[in-house]
Design a protein around this motif. Sequence first.
Motif, PDB file in Angstrom:
ATOM      1  N   LYS A 212     -41.832 -17.028   5.564  1.00 43.00           N
ATOM      2  CA  LYS A 212     -40.656 -17.566   4.891  1.00 43.00           C
ATOM      3  C   LYS A 212     -40.646 -19.098   4.975  1.00 43.00           C
ATOM      4  O   LYS A 212     -40.217 -19.778   4.043  1.00 43.00           O
TER       5      LYS A 212
ATOM      6  N   LYS B 239     -45.759 -11.303   6.553  1.00 45.32           N
ATOM      7  CA  LYS B 239     -44.335 -10.930   6.563  1.00 45.32           C
ATOM      8  C   LYS B 239     -44.138  -9.839   7.604  1.00 45.32           C
ATOM      9  O   LYS B 239     -44.776  -8.791   7.546  1.00 45.32           O
TER      10      LYS B 239
ATOM     11  N   ASP C  34     -40.884 -14.407  10.457  1.00 45.71           N
ATOM     12  CA  ASP C  34     -40.970 -15.023   9.127  1.00 45.71           C
ATOM     13  C   ASP C  34     -40.383 -16.430   9.127  1.00 45.71           C
ATOM     14  O   ASP C  34     -40.767 -17.268   8.326  1.00 45.71           O
TER      15      ASP C  34
END
Lengths: 235, 414
Positions: free
Chosen positions: B164, B195, B205
Motif C-alpha cells: 500500500k 499484499k 501493507d
Amino acid sequence: MPLIEAKLVKKNYPDGTEALRGINLKIEKGEFVAIMGPSGSGKSTLLHILGFLDSLSDGEYFFKGVLSSEYSEDEMAKLRNTRIGFVFQMFNLLARTSVADNVKLPLQYSNVPESEWQDRVNRAIESVGLSHRKEFEPSKLSGGEKQRVAIARALVNDPEIIFADEPTGNLDSRSSAVILETLSKLHAEGHTIILITHETFTAEYAERIVRLRDGKIESDERVKARRKNGEEFVK
Amino acid sequence: MNIRDSFTTSTKAVTANKTRSALTVLGIVIGITSIMLIVSIGSGAQNLILGEIGGLGAETLVIRPGREPKGPSDFGQTLFADSLNERDATLLRRKENVPDLVDIMPSVLVPGSVSYGGETYGAQVFGGSARFFSEAFDIFPERGFLFTESDIRSKATVAVIGSKVEDELFGEESAIGKSITIRGKKFRVIGVLPKKGQVAFINFDETVIIPYSTAQSYLLGIDHYHEMIAKTRGPEYVESAIVDITRTLRDSHNITDPKKDDFYVVTQQALVNQIKTILGALTAFLSSVVAIALVVGGIGIMNIMLVSVTERTREIGLRKALGATRKDIMRQFLLEAIILTSLGGLIGIFLGAVLSFLASIALQKFVSASWAFSFPLGAAVLSLLVSAGVGLIFGLYPARKAASKSPMEALRYE
C-alpha cells in the motif's frame, strides 16, 4: 352383578345447584336404557358421572362391582378408553382430520397393538356404513354422517357400554332414524346402550325408560321396544 | 399415546395455523439469529486475532523495557523507558546465558510519515531486522530483496516497504531503487512486500521496515530499543528461556530486588489468553443480552399456548373422554411448544449462518482480508437446545393447565 349400580348419587355444583338429589339405578349388561326428562332434570349430569367424566358429590357408584372412588384418575381414563364409548350431541369430531383418523383416536390412547389399528378402524367405519367416506374430513360430511363417524369412534375399542348424549338432537328425522337403527343394531350385537333423549320418538328404540325430574328418578319402566330396524312392530 | 403419534398430533396443531405459529416464534427466531451472529463474528474475530498472534508463534516472546504495566496508567513509563540496549541484546544472544534462544531482534518504532516526490503517506515505520520479520511472519518481498545483517551493522539507509505504501507514493510505478524520505533522511527501497493485510497487530501493507541500527542513529538519536522480540527453540522452551533472560538482564542491570526490574517479558501465550478472556467476556455479555430476547420470546410462546389451550378446551375434553390421560394431554401441548420453539431455533440458526456469512464477506473487505467465516457448530447445537428448552419451560404452564381440565367441564366449554 349389575354392570352399573348407583346408590343415592348426588351432585352439587359450586354455585349451589343440586343437579342430582339421590339417584338409585341398576343397569344390567345388555340393556338398552333411555334416560328422559326435561332440560335441567339432571340427565346429562347422571350420564357424565356414570361415564367417569365427572365426579359425584355424595353417594356410591359401582361400575362392574367396583366403587368409583377406588379408581385413580389414570384408571378412569383407561375405563373411558376401553370399556366405555361416548356419542355426543355435538359430534365432537376433530376438524381437518379424516374420518379414519378421527375413528383411530381412541386406539392411540389404548394398548391395542398398532398392527391391529387399521383393521379395527375399517371394521368400525364399515359397521356404520361409511367406508366410502373414510378419507373425508368432517366438514365434507352431513350431520347424520358425522354422528355415524362418532359412533364408529365409540365402537373402535369394542366397549361394553355406549353412552349416547342426545345423539339425534342436531339431526333431521331421517338421519335420526339411521343413528337410532345403528344403536339398536349394536344393542342386538350385545352392547349395553344408555341413551339420553327428550324425544319420545327416540326413546321408542329402548327397552327401558328412566324419567328424571329435578334431579330425581320420577319413573323407571320396562317397555317393549316399539321400533326396531326402522319398522314399527308394536303400537 | 406413543411419542410418534404425539409428535404427529402436535405438528398438525402447529401447522394448522401457519401465520400465527410464524408470528409466535418470531421472538425466538430473532434471539437465536442474534446468538449465531454474535458467536460467529466473535469467533471470527478471535480466529483473526489469534491467527495474527499465531503468526508470531507460541515460541516467541517479547522483552520490553520498564516496569511491567499493572494498569493503563503504567503504559506511559514503558514508552519512555530506555533500559534495553545493544549490550543486553549481545548478552542474550550468548548461548551460555540463554541456551534456549535461537534468535533475537531489537526493534524501534519511528513516528512520522514517509514521502516521495510530492506524495506523503502515514506509514508505520519499524526499525528491525528484515530477515527476522520475514521468518517470524512468513512474509518475503514480492519484488526486490531483504536487507541483511551487514546492512544493519553498517547502518545502511535501505527500506523494505508494504504494497500500500508503494501504491500511495508511487502509483503505477515500481518503487524498487527509488529513494523515499523518512524524517528528512533518504532511504533506498530495495524490496516490496506482497499484499498481506493485518498480521499480529502489524498491517504489513502499510509498513516500512528499515535496519534498527539506522533508525536508532539517524532518525531517533537513541541507543536503546523499544522492544526485543526473541525466538526460542520451541513453545516448550519459553518458560526456561524467560528464567534465563530475567537472570541475564538482572545481572547486566545490577538488579537484586525483583520488584525493581526495569524490563518485563511478554509471552505470546499470555497475550492469547488475555485476548481470549476479553473476547469471551464480550461474547458472554452480548449473549446475556440476547437471553433477555429469548425470555421475551418465551413469554410470547406461553401467551399463545394459553390462548391455544383455551381455544381447544373442547378438543381436550374430547381426548380425555376418549381415554387420554393427564400425561397424554400434557405431552401433546408441551411437544407443541417445543416444536414451535425448535422450529424457531432452526430458522434462527439458518438465518444467523446466512447473515454471519454475509457479514464475514463485508468484514473481509473492510477489516481484514484474512477474516474467515466460521460456522459455530457448538453454538448452533446449543441454540437448538436452548430454543427447545425455552419451549419446555414456557410450555409447561399452559400444558399443565390443559392437562388439569376436567373432561366434562372441557366438553361443556362453549
